[in-house]
Design an enzyme around this catalytic site. Sequence first.
Site, PDB file in Angstrom:
ATOM      1  N   GLY A  35      86.379  14.418  64.866  1.00  0.00           N
ATOM      2  CA  GLY A  35      85.555  14.486  63.667  1.00  0.00           C
ATOM      3  C   GLY A  35      86.443  14.563  62.446  1.00  0.00           C
ATOM      4  O   GLY A  35      87.456  13.857  62.373  1.00  0.00           O
ATOM      5  N   CYS A  36      86.125  15.430  61.511  1.00  0.00           N
ATOM      6  CA  CYS A  36      86.922  15.593  60.295  1.00  0.00           C
ATOM      7  C   CYS A  36      88.339  16.030  60.636  1.00  0.00           C
ATOM      8  O   CYS A  36      88.543  17.049  61.291  1.00  0.00           O
ATOM      9  CB  CYS A  36      86.266  16.623  59.384  1.00  0.00           C
ATOM     10  SG  CYS A  36      87.265  17.089  57.961  1.00  0.00           S
ATOM     11  N   PHE A  37      89.325  15.269  60.184  1.00  0.00           N
ATOM     12  CA  PHE A  37      90.707  15.617  60.548  1.00  0.00           C
ATOM     13  C   PHE A  37      91.207  16.868  59.854  1.00  0.00           C
ATOM     14  O   PHE A  37      92.199  17.454  60.280  1.00  0.00           O
ATOM     15  CB  PHE A  37      91.681  14.451  60.373  1.00  0.00           C
ATOM     16  CG  PHE A  37      91.704  13.744  59.042  1.00  0.00           C
ATOM     17  CD1 PHE A  37      91.256  14.323  57.870  1.00  0.00           C
ATOM     18  CD2 PHE A  37      92.209  12.440  58.975  1.00  0.00           C
ATOM     19  CE1 PHE A  37      91.315  13.659  56.658  1.00  0.00           C
ATOM     20  CE2 PHE A  37      92.270  11.765  57.761  1.00  0.00           C
ATOM     21  CZ  PHE A  37      91.818  12.383  56.598  1.00  0.00           C
ATOM     22  N   CYS A  39      89.585  19.655  59.896  1.00  0.00           N
ATOM     23  CA  CYS A  39      89.275  20.689  60.885  1.00  0.00           C
ATOM     24  C   CYS A  39      90.233  20.620  62.063  1.00  0.00           C
ATOM     25  O   CYS A  39      90.730  21.644  62.536  1.00  0.00           O
ATOM     26  CB  CYS A  39      87.839  20.516  61.389  1.00  0.00           C
ATOM     27  SG  CYS A  39      86.569  20.697  60.123  1.00  0.00           S
TER      28      CYS A  39
END
Length: 203
Positions: A35-37, A39
């Site tokens: 997902g969001c890098f 995170c």
Amino acid sequence: MRRLLSLLIVSVVTIGPAAAAGNAQKYDTATFATGCFWCTQATFQQLRGVVSVTAGFSGGHTKNPTYHEVCTGTTGHAESCNIVYDPKKITYDDLLEAFFKVHDPTQLNRQGNDVGTQYRSAIFYHNATQKKKAEYYIQKINEAKAYPNPVVTEVVPYTVFYKAEDYHQDYYNKNGDVPYCKYVIQPEVEKFKKIFADKLKTP
């Protein structure tokens, strides 16, 4: 869930030797998309034995993509992280365990409110051993019904990794007061620290 994943790790270890065994290089690399890098980077940085975590893009067809291009969903790339680690201190199996805990691997082309193929779950394997372990791990998770739905994580060969713009690197540590960091990433990091308390770097 943690106990189940840990038991699966014991089984996975028997598949083959680590990539850095014998006279191989000192460090190994894992490339994950969760997902969001931001995170991904913030959580994997916490693990003992992880040398560096670089945010970037993998799995697509556009050369040298920008973040804004990847956000359109037309490049084929996923927000990813290159994780360089010391196999003497942490194993690829440990990293797989963390991979399946830092995101929901059953969500197709999304993580929470982040929607699009750029947010897909993917393991970009660097060698046959990584591929075998990832596939075996997913098989066992599905057989054990560890999640309500089947794992949709892609297991595909690593081809290229494009480093994201500098402002994406170490984003959480540099921008902790930004609302997304405070309300999305911080809770994930704190949860991660509790789950992997025995594998964290010494403060």
